[in-house]
Design an enzyme around this catalytic site. Structure first.
Site, PDB file in Angstrom:
ATOM      1  N   ASP A 110       0.834  -1.208   0.000  1.00 57.60           N
ATOM      2  CA  ASP A 110       0.000   0.000   0.000  1.00 57.60           C
ATOM      3  C   ASP A 110       0.867   1.256   0.000  1.00 57.60           C
ATOM      4  O   ASP A 110       0.644   2.181  -0.782  1.00 57.60           O
ATOM      5  CB  ASP A 110      -0.900   0.039   1.245  1.00 57.60           C
ATOM      6  CG  ASP A 110      -1.948  -1.056   1.268  1.00 57.60           C
ATOM      7  OD1 ASP A 110      -3.059  -0.813   0.799  1.00 57.60           O
ATOM      8  OD2 ASP A 110      -1.645  -2.149   1.772  1.00 57.60           O
ATOM      9  N   ASP A 173      -6.386   5.123  -5.439  1.00 59.29           N
ATOM     10  CA  ASP A 173      -6.442   3.944  -4.576  1.00 59.29           C
ATOM     11  C   ASP A 173      -5.209   3.113  -4.916  1.00 59.29           C
ATOM     12  O   ASP A 173      -5.181   2.399  -5.918  1.00 59.29           O
ATOM     13  CB  ASP A 173      -7.713   3.136  -4.809  1.00 59.29           C
ATOM     14  CG  ASP A 173      -7.932   2.110  -3.703  1.00 59.29           C
ATOM     15  OD1 ASP A 173      -6.953   1.776  -3.008  1.00 59.29           O
ATOM     16  OD2 ASP A 173      -9.069   1.640  -3.533  1.00 59.29           O
ATOM     17  N   LEU A 175      -3.909   0.484  -3.583  1.00 60.60           N
ATOM     18  CA  LEU A 175      -4.044  -0.971  -3.476  1.00 60.60           C
ATOM     19  C   LEU A 175      -5.460  -1.273  -3.030  1.00 60.60           C
ATOM     20  O   LEU A 175      -5.789  -1.173  -1.847  1.00 60.60           O
ATOM     21  CB  LEU A 175      -3.019  -1.558  -2.492  1.00 60.60           C
ATOM     22  CG  LEU A 175      -2.692  -3.051  -2.612  1.00 60.60           C
ATOM     23  CD1 LEU A 175      -1.481  -3.414  -1.738  1.00 60.60           C
ATOM     24  CD2 LEU A 175      -3.854  -3.956  -2.267  1.00 60.60           C
ATOM     25  N   THR A 178      -7.009  -4.760  -0.048  1.00 59.38           N
ATOM     26  CA  THR A 178      -5.840  -5.063   0.785  1.00 59.38           C
ATOM     27  C   THR A 178      -6.047  -6.339   1.599  1.00 59.38           C
ATOM     28  O   THR A 178      -5.112  -7.136   1.765  1.00 59.38           O
ATOM     29  CB  THR A 178      -5.523  -3.880   1.726  1.00 59.38           C
ATOM     30  OG1 THR A 178      -5.238  -2.729   0.935  1.00 59.38           O
ATOM     31  CG2 THR A 178      -4.320  -4.189   2.595  1.00 59.38           C
ATOM     32  N   SER A 241     -19.561  -7.437  -1.820  1.00 61.24           N
ATOM     33  CA  SER A 241     -18.396  -7.687  -0.975  1.00 61.24           C
ATOM     34  C   SER A 241     -18.534  -9.017  -0.270  1.00 61.24           C
ATOM     35  O   SER A 241     -19.647  -9.450   0.068  1.00 61.24           O
ATOM     36  CB  SER A 241     -18.231  -6.569   0.059  1.00 61.24           C
ATOM     37  OG  SER A 241     -17.939  -5.346  -0.572  1.00 61.24           O
ATOM     38  N   HIS A 244     -20.546  -8.914   2.776  1.00 63.61           N
ATOM     39  CA  HIS A 244     -21.935  -8.454   2.675  1.00 63.61           C
ATOM     40  C   HIS A 244     -22.856  -9.469   2.001  1.00 63.61           C
ATOM     41  O   HIS A 244     -24.038  -9.192   1.808  1.00 63.61           O
ATOM     42  CB  HIS A 244     -22.006  -7.150   1.868  1.00 63.61           C
ATOM     43  CG  HIS A 244     -21.286  -6.016   2.514  1.00 63.61           C
ATOM     44  ND1 HIS A 244     -21.028  -4.831   1.856  1.00 63.61           N
ATOM     45  CD2 HIS A 244     -20.759  -5.884   3.763  1.00 63.61           C
ATOM     46  CE1 HIS A 244     -20.372  -4.021   2.673  1.00 63.61           C
ATOM     47  NE2 HIS A 244     -20.204  -4.638   3.829  1.00 63.61           N
ATOM     48  N   GLY A 267     -12.691  -6.224  -3.449  1.00 65.36           N
ATOM     49  CA  GLY A 267     -12.232  -5.095  -4.239  1.00 65.36           C
ATOM     50  C   GLY A 267     -13.290  -4.447  -5.103  1.00 65.36           C
ATOM     51  O   GLY A 267     -13.924  -5.110  -5.928  1.00 65.36           O
TER      52      GLY A 267
END
Length: 358
Positions: A110, A173, A175, A178, A241, A244, A267
């Site tokens: 990152d 952004d 990375l 992560t 996600s 989620h 991502g």
């Protein structure tokens, strides 16, 4: 007649005039020479320095040049991400917690990617505001230059277009994904750059470091990626996600039917690419991308720009456009689609908005 009877000879008058002219010449020649020199110095000298690339008279920037640098920045950042992962020197640590209570990871990948991307963009466009996910440490300042070259595919598809520098915000952004990066789930990882003009995303770059694939697009310009043409609005494949999937699955299947496919993935960049025609063997395909909680703008700006350029949509769960100015977070969740009736999708999923603020 001269006063008091004094008569002036013609020779005396001539000498007097010549002396006067000499005095006037002495007084004004230096002034005129100075003005001439000032005039010459004020004009651009032939062969002198040109206006720097990335900026134009009046504080303008060329969006085509900014696109070229954004692509290069995403690739250069991706090189750092890949090098750190393959060397297994992540040095992962928690940098805080999300609103849902999950730990956010920070790695060497990152930080090095962020440094490379930020200073490349800042060096090329010093007058442009740049917002990045990671803090820029001035002690680690790096000189990263741009050679002013524009890739041929960008030259062929994009025309120069200048906008005021103060209207531009760049979102980085360095990375994306992560957490998946630390788990060595490389297919989800991207580096992204987005350019917003007056809050609207107009340039998006999404780069996959481990396959070297890069998607870019510019609104009212062109792109190197296309939308997929096969969709089923009745039983869509919904990408969400990983954390989620449970929240979305029940509502989605109640809305679209039990045949609805829920695709958990990491991502935001990867999820947007799932809606497009991407020649990647490890890239899943989806019809709709839904996120039901708070999300940072550097996660979604690039994908939003790409979708807009291709005629797609990314909005909050209630259909509001997302502005890329002000705060760095989007409170209203998001729903993204392309070549679908976006308004109808929003109307079918009214209950998801209630979970976006939790």
């Amino acid at each position: 007649m001269a006063p008091m009877g004094i008569r002036l000879s013609p020779l005396g008058m001539a000498v007097f005039c010549l002396l006067g002219l000499g005095v006037l010449y002495h007084l004004y020649s230096g002034f005129l020479a100075g003005r001439f020199a000032f005039f010459m110095l004020s004009e651009p000298a032939a062969g002198g320095p040109e206006t720097p690339h990335g900026s134009a008279p009046g504080g303008a920037v060329d969006l085509r040049e900014l696109l070229a640098v954004s692509v290069l920045a995403a690739v250069r950042g991706g090189e750092e991400v890949k090098r750190v992962r393959e060397g297994n020197v992540l040095n992962a640590k928690a940098k805080g917690k999300t609103r849902e209570g999950a730990e956010e990871q920070l790695t060497t990948g990152d930080l090095l990617s962020n440094r490379r991307m930020f200073y490349l963009l800042k060096g090329a466009f010093p007058a442009v505001q740049i917002n990045s996910e990671e803090r820029v440490d001035t002690a680690d300042q790096e000189t990263v230059s741009w050679d002013h070259s524009i890739p041929e595919d960008i030259k062929q598809k994009i025309q120069p277009k200048e906008v005021p520098a103060e209207s531009v915000t760049v979102w980085i952004d360095p990375l994306d994904a992560t957490q998946e990066y630390t788990e060595d789930l490389r297919q989800y990882v991207t580096t992204m750059v987005c350019v917003a003009v007056n809050g609207k995303p107009v340039i998006g770059v999404i780069h996959k470091p481990f396959s070297s694939y890069t998607a870019w697009a510019m609104v009212d310009g062109g792109s190197n990626v296309k939308a997929r043409s096969s969709y089923n609005e009745k039983t869509p494949r919904i990408i969400v996600s990983r954390s989620h999937a449970g929240k979305v699955e029940q509502v989605a299947r109640q809305t679209f039917g039990n045949k609805t496919v829920i695709i958990p993935a990491g991502g935001a960049g990867y999820k947007v690419l799932a809606l497009l025609d991407v020649p990647e063997k490890d890239q899943e395909e989806a019809d709709v991308y839904i996120h039901v909680t708070y999300i940072k703008k550097w996660d979604i700006c690039a994908g939003n720009a790409v979708l807009r350029a291709l005629g797609g949509h990314m909005t909050t769960l209630t259909g509001e456009e997302i502005s890329y100015t002000g705060s760095d977070g989007n409170e209203g969740g998001l729903i993204a689609s392309i070549n679908m009736n976006h308004k109808a999708l929003i109307e079918k999923l009214p209950d998801l908005e209630k979970t976006s603020h939790k």
